[in-house]
Write an enzyme that holds these catalytic residues in place. Structure first.
Site, short mmCIF file in Angstrom:
data_model
loop_
_atom_site.label_atom_id
_atom_site.label_comp_id
_atom_site.label_asym_id
_atom_site.label_seq_id
_atom_site.Cartn_x
_atom_site.Cartn_y
_atom_site.Cartn_z
CB ILE A 127 52.04 24.49 32.57
CG1 ILE A 127 53.55 24.27 32.40
CG2 ILE A 127 51.29 24.31 31.25
CD1 ILE A 127 54.25 25.31 31.54
CD GLN A 146 45.41 54.38 50.00
OE1 GLN A 146 45.76 53.22 49.83
NE2 GLN A 146 45.69 55.04 51.11
CD GLU A 150 50.96 35.32 27.20
OE1 GLU A 150 51.12 35.97 26.15
OE2 GLU A 150 49.86 34.85 27.57
CB SER A 165 57.62 44.59 33.98
OG SER A 165 56.22 44.49 34.10
N GLY A 220 39.04 50.86 53.78
CA GLY A 220 39.08 49.52 54.35
C GLY A 220 38.30 48.50 53.53
CB SER A 254 63.03 35.44 31.44
OG SER A 254 62.02 35.94 32.29
NE ARG A 293 32.94 56.46 52.75
CZ ARG A 293 32.59 55.66 53.74
NH1 ARG A 293 31.47 54.97 53.67
NH2 ARG A 293 33.38 55.52 54.80
#
Length: 385
Positions: free
Chosen positions: A163, A338, A365, A368, A342, A138, A269
């Protein structure tokens, strides 16, 4: 089918809408998202495929084989979002062709542009952006790779790490400090042929792509210097500013795919005789996911529009877009996993692949945390005015 209503927003022109439609159809017909064990060969094949189909032309200006007179961030973002939604490795390949040659597009002289950019657009050569170092991630101003000129050319020595395209690139844009200087003012950008760099130390990551540590101890001509000597730091930051918005667009593509997959899953489902989609908890999760996707899209395409239409640096807006889109995509994909239960952590499941692919986007890049610093500094500077 992914939501395309965002294309009706005033950020776009008709050619952007056509691009999104045509690329989506091409991706559906040509990309599977599945690749063999040899990621280097897969990337080389994708570069050729995207080049032959004309999509890499968006990575360079029209004078050198591109589509637009100058790089169009909205087009780059649309391409990355669409590719990411279909195939994360295809998005990676496209992104690195743009970023790897971006400093040349923005700051190179006529000879450099004419020599390198047509091959990038055609998919004949692979580009790489060599900035990060073991002790300078950074903090770019702390980089230690050095160069020193003599009568014949430039000597370059140092180590770069993490890289992308390391090991398969035909050329690297290397950022190095002139020997005897300190701080950001001594940094310059030079183009180094891939054959002159040792990229044998490869790095394996959770979403496989070509990544390497570079050992550089080579000589290159004076003509390899990009732009003005000592302006490398500013060039690197400007290049990252330009392409940072598109990282958010890639994250957006991953998030859209996760939302689509999760939606189809809960509609099909059944739980206690009813569709999982009828469950209030599930509906709450879907609502949060849809909200995050739309909010990310607004930030991404606002940042791109500011750069393209207002023709000004969008450092603050690009940081916001990258930060929110990548962090929120992580949450969207986690919810999708979630909802799959599974199956969501089973190798080969689409949401499992997305879960691995999104994580790196919150780091490369500009992590955060760095984006938060950028946003805060711009906010405080504006407040001071």
């Amino acid at each position: 089918m992914a939501d395309r209503s965002f294309l009706e927003w005033p950020f776009f022109d008709d050619h952007h809408r056509r691009l999104a439609e045509e690329l989506d159809a091409w991706c559906a017909a040509n990309l599977t998202g599945e690749h063999g064990a040899d990621v280097d060969d897969a990337c080389r094949a994708l570069v050729r495929q995207l080049g032959e189909a004309g999509w890499l032309r968006y990575c360079v200006p029209a004078a050198y084989g591109g589509i637009h007179e100058r790089l169009d961030v909205r087009s780059l973002a649309i391409v990355r979002e669409t590719l990411a939604r279909h195939d994360g490795l295809a998005d990676f390949v496209f992104a690195m062709q743009g970023l790897g040659s971006g400093t040349i597009s923005l700051f190179g002289n006529e000879e450099q542009k004419s020599f390198y950019l047509p091959s990038v657009a055609a998919g004949r050569e692979i580009a790489a952006f060599a900035l990060s170092e073991p002790d300078a991630g950074s903090d770019v101003a702390a980089l230690e790779t050095t160069f020193w000129p003599d009568r014949e050319g430039l000597n370059v020595r140092g180590t770069k790490t993490f890289i992308s395209n390391g090991g398969i690139a035909d050329f690297y844009v290397v950022f190095a400090r002139e020997e005897g200087t300190s701080g950001s003012g001594g940094i310059s950008a030079v183009v180094v042929p891939g054959a002159r760099i040792d990229a044998s130390e490869r790095i394996e990551v959770i979403a496989p792509h070509p990544l390497a540590t570079l050992r550089i101890d080579t000589f290159t001509s004076h003509a390899s210097l990009i732009g003005e000597r000592g302006r490398g730091f500013a060039q690197a930051m400007a290049t990252l500013d330009f392409f940072r918005t598109t990282v958010g667009a890639a994250a957006l593509g991953f998030a859209r795919r996760a939302l689509d997959e999760a939606t189809a899953r809960v509609r099909d489902r059944r739980l206690r005789g009813a569709a999982l989609a009828d469950n209030a908890v599930v509906q709450s999760m879907l609502a949060e996911m849809a909200l995050d996707v739309d909010a990310a899209a607004l930030l991404v395409y606002r940042a791109a529009w500011i750069r393209d239409v207002q023709d000004r640096r969008n450092t603050r807006e690009a940081a916001m877009a990258k930060l929110f889109a990548t962090d929120s995509a992580q949450q969207v994909i986690d919810k999708a996993v979630q909802l799959f239960g599974g199956l969501g952590v089973t190798k080969g499941c689409i949401v499992e692949r997305l879960y691995r692919e999104i994580r790196a986007l919150r780091i490369y890049e500009g992590a955060s945390e760095v984006q938060k610093v950028v946003i805060a500094r711009h906010h405080l500077a504006e407040a001071a005015r």
